[in-house]
Design an enzyme around this catalytic site. Structure first.
Site, PDB file in Angstrom:
ATOM      1  N   GLU A 206       0.810  -1.216   0.000  1.00 38.58           N
ATOM      2  CA  GLU A 206       0.000   0.000   0.000  1.00 38.58           C
ATOM      3  C   GLU A 206       0.844   1.267   0.000  1.00 38.58           C
ATOM      4  O   GLU A 206       0.629   2.170  -0.805  1.00 38.58           O
ATOM      5  CB  GLU A 206      -0.930   0.018   1.216  1.00 38.58           C
ATOM      6  N   SER A 207       1.772   1.365   0.928  1.00 39.79           N
ATOM      7  CA  SER A 207       2.472   2.638   1.142  1.00 39.79           C
ATOM      8  C   SER A 207       3.981   2.524   1.195  1.00 39.79           C
ATOM      9  O   SER A 207       4.656   3.553   1.325  1.00 39.79           O
ATOM     10  CB  SER A 207       1.992   3.271   2.450  1.00 39.79           C
TER      11      SER A 207
END
Length: 674
Positions: A515-516
């Site tokens: 995700e990040s």
């Protein structure tokens, strides 16, 4: 969504030695309006002035950067020159090249200048500059280069020009000029132009289709194409024809647009009203019906592909169309059809681990167990790849973590720390010029061996620039540092929140990595925030559901973001009866979509994941589940196999796993070892 590319990095407490931050701007009157304590860095100001096309401001910033010997002066000048590109002359470029030779900004500006020279039709300077161009990754520049060669007297192979033109998905001046040049030279015939129009229509790129048809030099055809792109159904009713050939081609484009909206309707029209279209056009259209039906996970996709094959067995299809034929065949348990589709793909596509794996699986289902084992063994040599790990588990092989490489030497660390390009990249990232920093970083990695890559990755790891740490380490071929590729930042906090929510911490780590990349204040273009990239509306809903206090300001707090994200993931996981593949798909694409995608027959979970209609979500699920399996080993948790995380089968809620009969057991006759 996978929001890494659009994330903005703004981390506090980095130890990057920026000697330029907070400089007092006294070099030019235009810079003396803001107190030094709050003045943004010159490079940041230049980026902002470039976005506004404020040339006066840019000129003043260039002067200041030169006076101060600013370490990012090349970027300040780049923004200035890029904003004035249409007015520049070759000596302006040559001076910049001399000042910043060998740097990313030199090659970046050279790329921009080559595009400008192509638009100016200045082939003499284009050929000279192109010889020093390093990146060679701009497709429009590549098209201009072929035009320059042709006009310089070189013979350009038709296949080379055709491949360059077809590879450019969006219409642009360079590739359109290449195509028109090849038409004038008699190397592109009308069938090539229509092939491009069909491919562009298949890809949903109407502008590129219009450019292709325009090369036929018929205003009447241009008008008809505009009409069918505006309303395909109305065009078919009023102007559709099966002959002459140009009208038949336009009718096919209209029917393809109908298929994109409603493949069943397009199939009915092909069977009835438009059954007299030329066979190769009907074959292409049936393939499009099959592709669109496959995207919708409809059972009749294979029947449409079969009709296409019977009409024109030798007709070349796009790799994407063949991929959906193969996926439909896997879903429909027709391994022979899957094998034929894979064998018709381009050589590059066949080398993709996904198709190498599915070819081996289909080969095994066809009864060639030794051949399948040999193919799987090749893939199993790369167990840090999703399909490599699946292959190893299919063979019953252990998948231990690779041994740690030898520690980096002082000289290796020093070389990375003193690398000018890497240093500039870290400075740019620290200034929130993330896009520029990532490009400079990647350019600087060119030609590095494994040891140099590990040293560069460690510089990023030490500064908690986790995406550069991970992505750089993943480039190594033989020396693999798991601590770099699968780091565990925020470990106490993540373990606490995962356990509090009743989640497997390895699964959470795998999801956050995708995700990040562990960037605390990552932001996506759609508004998702933080480590777990939670949308504000989702966070608000989750907070209400689990009894938490919500405020938009809290989204950038690490602990709150972990808490809200893990609670949401738990809600999603529970909705899908603990199925990690379905929950990962839901986290990326929203819960409603995988709920629909699971409808239909009960199938092998790996085949279900392969048939996820969204390419981004398909890749996301693979990487999250692989990450979970690897992180279980890194964290010393019970090491579950990738197949166990995938699950045995996927089908409608409440369907029995026993309904699946084509999941291959390990050849050793026992559960895969981890």
């Amino acid at each position: 969504m996978n929001r890494i590319g659009g994330a903005v990095l703004e981390r506090k407490g980095r130890s990057i030695a920026l000697t330029v931050l907070g400089l007092i701007m006294t070099a030019a009157p235009a810079l003396a309006q803001t107190p030094a304590a709050t003045t943004p860095d010159l490079a940041v100001q230049a980026r902002e002035a470039w976005a506004k096309r404020d040339r006066k401001r840019l000129s003043a910033l260039v002067d200041a950067a030169r006076v101060q010997n600013h370490p990012l002066a090349g970027w300040v000048e780049y923004f200035d020159l890029n904003a004035r590109m249409s007015e520049l002359r070759q000596p302006d470029m040559d001076g910049f090249y001399a000042r910043y030779g060998g740097s990313y900004v030199e090659d970046r500006l050279r790329n921009d200048w080559l595009l400008e020279l192509g638009r100016r039709r200045d082939w003499s300077n284009f050929r000279r500059d192109y010889a020093s161009y390093q990146m060679r990754d701009d497709r429009e520049v590549a098209c201009y280069a072929l035009v320059a060669e042709h006009l310089g007297g070189a013979r350009i192979a038709t296949d080379t020009a055709r491949a360059a033109w077809l590879a450019q998905k969006d219409g642009d001046d360079g590739c359109q000029l290449l195509a028109s040049t090849m038409v004038d030279a008699g190397q592109f015939k009308p069938d090539t132009l229509w092939a491009k129009a069909r491919l562009a229509t298949e890809q949903g790129r109407p502008r590129a289709a219009r450019q292709a048809v325009a090369l036929l030099a018929s205003p009447a055809l241009d008008q008809k194409l505009a009409e069918l792109q505006d309303n395909a159904g109305r065009y078919l009713t009023r102007k559709g024809r099966t002959s002459p050939r140009n009208d038949a081609e336009l009718t096919a484009l209209a029917l393809a647009r109908v298929a994109a909206a409603d493949p069943d309707q397009a199939g009915d029209l092909l069977t009835d009203k438009w059954a007299r279209l030329p066979a190769e056009l009907r074959a292409w259209l049936w393939a499009q019906v099959g592709r669109q039906s496959g995207l919708r996970l409809q059972d009749d996709a294979l029947a449409a592909f079969e009709r296409a094959d019977k009409l024109a067995p030798e007709l070349a299809w796009s790799d994407d169309t063949l991929a959906w034929q193969a996926r439909a065949a896997l879903r429909g348990k027709q391994p022979a059809v899957a094998l034929r589709a894979i064998d018709r793909m381009s050589a590059a596509e066949q080398r993709d681990p996904a198709w190498a794996y599915w070819k081996a699986r289909a080969t095994r289902q066809q009864g060639d167990v030794p051949g399948a084992r040999a193919q799987l063994a090749l893939l199993a040599a790369t167990p840090l790849n999703y399909f490599g790990r699946l292959a190893a588990e299919d063979l019953g092989l252990a998948t231990p973590l690779p041994p740690a490489p030898a520690p980096l030497t002082a000289d290796e660390r020093r070389s990375a720390r003193q690398h000018a390009g890497l240093t500039r990249a870290l400075q740019l990232i620290a200034l929130n010029l993330r896009s520029e920093g990532v490009r400079e970083w990647n350019f600087s990695l060119r030609g590095m061996n494994d040891r140099a890559l590990l040293a560069a990755a460690q510089e990023a790891c030490d500064r908690e620039v986790w995406d550069r740490c991970i992505n750089t380490s993943e480039r190594t071929k033989t020396e693999i540092d798991i601590a770099q590729r699968y780091p565990t930042p925020h470990r106490p906090e993540l373990m606490r929140e995962a356990q509090s929510a009743g989640l497997d911490p390895a699964y959470v780590y795998g999801l956050i990595r995708q995700e990040s990349r562990f960037v605390l204040d990552a932001r996506s273009h759609v508004g998702a925030s933080g480590l777990m990239q939670v949308m504000p509306a989702t966070a608000k809903w989750t907070a209400k559901k689990v009894g938490m206090t919500y405020s938009p300001d809290l989204m950038h707090d690490r602990d709150f973001n972990l808490r809200i994200g893990t609670n949401y993931l738990k809600l999603v996981l529970d909705r899908f009866e603990g199925a990690q593949a379905l929950a990962a798909a839901a986290y990326n694409a929203g819960p409603g979509r995988p709920a629909r995608w699971r409808d239909g027959p009960v199938i092998d979970a790996a085949i279900w994941a392969e048939n996820i209609p969204f390419g981004e979500t398909r890749d996301y699920v693979r990487k999250v589940l692989l990450g979970g399996a690897v992180y279980a080993q890194v964290l010393g948790l019970p090491a579950t196999s990738l197949r166990a995380r995938l699950g045995t089968s996927v089908g409608p809620a409440g369907a029995r796993a026993a309904d699946v009969s084509d999941v291959p057991p390990p050849d050793a006759g026992e559960a895969p070892k981890s």
